[in-house]
Design an enzyme around this catalytic site. Structure first.
Site, short mmCIF file in Angstrom:
data_model
loop_
_atom_site.label_atom_id
_atom_site.label_comp_id
_atom_site.label_asym_id
_atom_site.label_seq_id
_atom_site.Cartn_x
_atom_site.Cartn_y
_atom_site.Cartn_z
N GLY A 25 117.20 24.48 55.99
CA GLY A 25 118.33 25.39 55.83
C GLY A 25 118.72 25.91 57.20
N SER A 26 119.65 26.85 57.22
CA SER A 26 120.18 27.29 58.52
C SER A 26 119.07 27.87 59.40
CB SER A 26 121.29 28.32 58.30
OG SER A 26 120.84 29.33 57.40
N GLU A 28 116.15 26.98 59.76
CA GLU A 28 115.20 25.96 60.26
C GLU A 28 115.83 24.99 61.25
OE1 GLU A 28 115.60 26.58 56.92
OE2 GLU A 28 113.96 28.02 57.04
N GLU A 47 111.98 21.59 46.99
CA GLU A 47 110.74 21.89 47.71
C GLU A 47 109.48 21.58 46.91
OE1 GLU A 47 113.37 23.74 47.48
OE2 GLU A 47 114.09 24.13 49.52
N HIS A 70 112.66 26.20 53.63
CA HIS A 70 113.74 27.12 53.96
C HIS A 70 113.45 28.53 53.48
CE1 HIS A 70 117.53 28.89 54.75
NE2 HIS A 70 117.86 29.01 53.49
N HIS A 280 87.74 24.90 32.30
CA HIS A 280 89.11 25.09 31.82
C HIS A 280 89.06 25.74 30.43
CE1 HIS A 280 93.25 23.15 30.68
NE2 HIS A 280 93.26 24.45 30.63
N GLY A 400 96.44 21.50 37.94
CA GLY A 400 97.07 21.34 36.63
C GLY A 400 98.56 21.67 36.62
N1 TZD Z 1 104.69 23.68 33.79
C1 TZD Z 1 103.95 23.29 34.85
C2 TZD Z 1 104.54 23.40 36.23
N2 TZD Z 1 102.72 22.83 34.73
C3 TZD Z 1 102.17 22.74 33.49
N3 TZD Z 1 100.92 22.29 33.41
C4 TZD Z 1 102.91 23.09 32.33
C5 TZD Z 1 104.18 23.56 32.54
C6 TZD Z 1 102.32 23.04 30.93
N4 TZD Z 1 102.01 21.67 30.49
C7 TZD Z 1 100.74 21.16 30.53
O1 TZD Z 1 99.74 21.76 30.97
S1 TZD Z 1 100.68 19.60 29.89
C8 TZD Z 1 102.33 19.59 29.55
C9 TZD Z 1 102.92 20.79 29.93
C10 TZD Z 1 104.36 21.06 29.78
C11 TZD Z 1 102.96 18.39 28.90
C12 TZD Z 1 103.15 17.23 29.82
O2 TZD Z 1 103.78 16.21 29.10
P1 TZD Z 1 103.72 14.70 29.52
O3 TZD Z 1 102.29 14.20 29.06
O4 TZD Z 1 104.79 14.00 28.76
O5 TZD Z 1 103.77 14.55 30.97
P2 TZD Z 1 101.67 14.06 27.59
O6 TZD Z 1 100.74 12.92 27.72
O7 TZD Z 1 102.75 13.83 26.60
O8 TZD Z 1 100.90 15.32 27.34
#
Ligand code: TZD
Ligand code: CA
Length: 527
Positions: A25-26, A28, A47, A70, A280, A400
């Protein structure tokens, strides 16, 4: 006298940080002016994708990488991706532009009033130099801290600083090196060897640092010599051991009770290069079975300090593996043959089971393929079918956070141009980092994206049952055609149906980026 900008460019050249991932952006632009010809600027369109690509690149090369963001808005967009880079211990050096110094206090547009607070606690070290002349030293500190702590760092630089003339002393950072040597002393080494050699039935738990640190082959030797059971640490993001090796017991389940059950009968658990543990699902229980001791070897002092049990030695696991190998006699005997995958489960109604897709990858892709996986409900299907025997074969979003997979696949491809790279991406996950397709097309990165389309957030469907809330909204994602999205970004794409067609398409080596969309049946992460 050279300008601050000239000194910083030279420092980056000497440190080998000449590939910059960014979205400018500006604030940077003055930093990017007059970049010497050896630099390469990898433009990402969002990003999240910028940081994801840089994360993949840094993990694949094992070196700190510069990321250009940015001001507050770009830094904020990158934060979700940082939640993966932190547990992966990726040395990203984020440099963001600040307003000119006279305009910060009055909060002119694009001033960032408190950039350090903005990025803490995600980044390890963050700063804004107190004066222009301190920029080269502060930038060097950000690079060294990222490498030493193996954690992203953040530097905010007012953009009027870059054209200031540096003083005589500023150039002293150019020649600096900062090294780390975390090797156990003689007494610590003797103690470690004694614990391991006197154990009746030791087990090894290996973490991401084993693969990231280049110790994959050495730990195979150690496990074979000990004849020890080997697990990968919970919440796995790099594969530290060949997954079909006869001593491999799989990835530890990410709950207190099941981890403890897995260790039953082992008098010693030696954890190398992992936190203890990244649980987890909350499944309470005893931390360890009766009669089981745990020793953790990690060079991450914070991970050693916060563990709830066991003894810890803060040292690089590499030299520890070496000293154990030297101290343990014999071969440990024949460990047997690598395990054979079962017949893949089959799909229905024109859709393939994910196991069929993974079996097809296993059978068609070269043995040194690097896989970047972000497909959440297909976890057990993946490990049932895949066969990975080389270091650097597997990357998964460590925290995750979705949006890592597709960009990181592009980053790994840029970092290891001689290795085939396959992204295994769900139809939910793909959307968070989809713009990385454009970067792959522009730079001609020959990554294969296998897009598994089951029309749903499969893992959340499974979780909703687990948590007893099956009626929650917002779990389906029907009606997305990723072949058209990919083509819009300049990536060749195909929709394939049927095992034979999939195998035929995958058997062709990728010479440019390509997306292969395949409809799949739902499954569960533990099925
Ligand atoms: N947003 C973000 C940034 N990270 C996350 N982990 C989630 C939402 C929540 N989330 C999960 O933890 S798994 C999942 C979500 C939305 C589903 C992913 O769907 P996919 O895979 O189609 O990539 P599957 O095999 O259908 O589960
Ligand atoms: Ca899905």
């Amino acid at each position: 006298m050279p300008t601050v900008r000239r000194l910083v460019h030279e420092f980056l050249e000497r440190q080998g940080l000449t590939t910059i991932f960014g979205n400018p952006g500006s604030n940077e632009l003055p930093f990017l002016a007059e970049l010497p010809s050896g630099f390469r600027y990898v433009l990402g369109l969002h990003e999240g994708a910028v940081v994801g690509m840089a994360d993949g690149y840094a993990q694949a090369t094992g070196r700190p990488v510069l990321v250009n963001l940015h001001a507050a808005s770009g830094s904020g967009n990158g934060m979700g991706a940082l939640t993966n880079a932190v547990p992966a211990r990726t040395p990203l050096v984020l440099v963001a532009g600040q307003q000119v110094r006279p305009a910060i206090g009055l909060e002119a547009n694009l001033a960032v009033p408190d950039p350090v607070a903005l990025m803490k606690p995600l980044v390890g070290w963050a700063g804004e130099p107190a004066c222009a002349g301190d920029v080269p030293r502060a930038l060097a500190q950000a690079v060294f801290e990222a490498g030493l702590q193996r954690r992203p760092t953040y530097l905010s630089v007012p953009y009027d600083d870059w054209s200031v003339e540096a003083d005589d002393n500023a150039g002293a950072v150019l020649d600096r090196t900062v090294q780390r040597a975390a090797v156990p002393d003689a007494e610590q080494a003797r103690w470690l060897v004694e614990q391991v050699t006197t154990a009746r039935n030791p087990a090894l738990v290996l973490g991401g640092d084993i693969d990231a640190g280049g110790h994959f082959d050495a730990v195979v030797g150690l496990a074979e010599r000990l004849g020890a059971a080997v697990w990968a640490a919970p919440s796995l993001f790099r594969l530290p051991f060949p997954n079909r090796h006869p001593l491999f017991r799989g990835v530890l389940p990410a709950g207190i009770a099941p981890v403890s059950e897995a260790f039953e009968g082992h008098d010693l658990v030696l954890v190398l290069g992992a936190p203890v543990f990244r649980y987890h699902e909350y499944l309470p229980g005893r931390l360890l079975p009766d009669g089981t001791r745990l020793i953790q070897v990690t060079e991450d002092a914070a991970a050693a300090a916060r563990a709830p049990m066991g003894e810890a030695v803060v040292a690089d696991p590499g030299p520890v593996v070496d000293l154990l190998l030297k101290a343990i006699d014999g071969s440990g005997g024949d460990t047997g043959a690598f395990t054979t995958p079962p017949e893949p489960r089959t799909g229905d109604g024109g859709r393939l089971h994910p196991e069929q897709v993974f079996a097809a990858l296993r059978d068609t892709q070269p043995a040194d393929t690097a896989y970047v996986v972000e497909s959440t409900s297909t976890n057990s299907s993946w490990w049932r079918q895949i066969d990975l025997r080389r270091p650097g074969s597997y990357y998964f979003p460590a925290g995750g956070g979705l949006g890592f997979g597709l960009p990181a696949a592009v980053g790994v491809g840029l970092g290891q141009p001689d290795r085939p790279v396959v992204g295994v991406i769900g139809d939910g996950s793909a959307n968070y980092g989809i713009t990385a397709l454009w970067t792959a097309a522009q730079l001609g990165v020959p990554v294969t994206v296998v897009l598994l389309r089951n029309g749903t957030y499969g893992a959340l469907r499974w979780f909703s049952e687990l948590l007893g809330v099956p009626d929650v909204p917002g779990l389906d994602v029907p009606g997305i055609d990723f072949t058209r999205i990919a083509e819009g970004y300049g990536v060749a794409a195909q929709h394939v149906s049927g095992d034979d067609e999939l195998r035929a398409v995958l058997a062709e080596p990728a010479r440019a980026p390509r997306l292969v969309q395949v409809d799949t049946t739902p499954t569960a992460p533990n099925a």
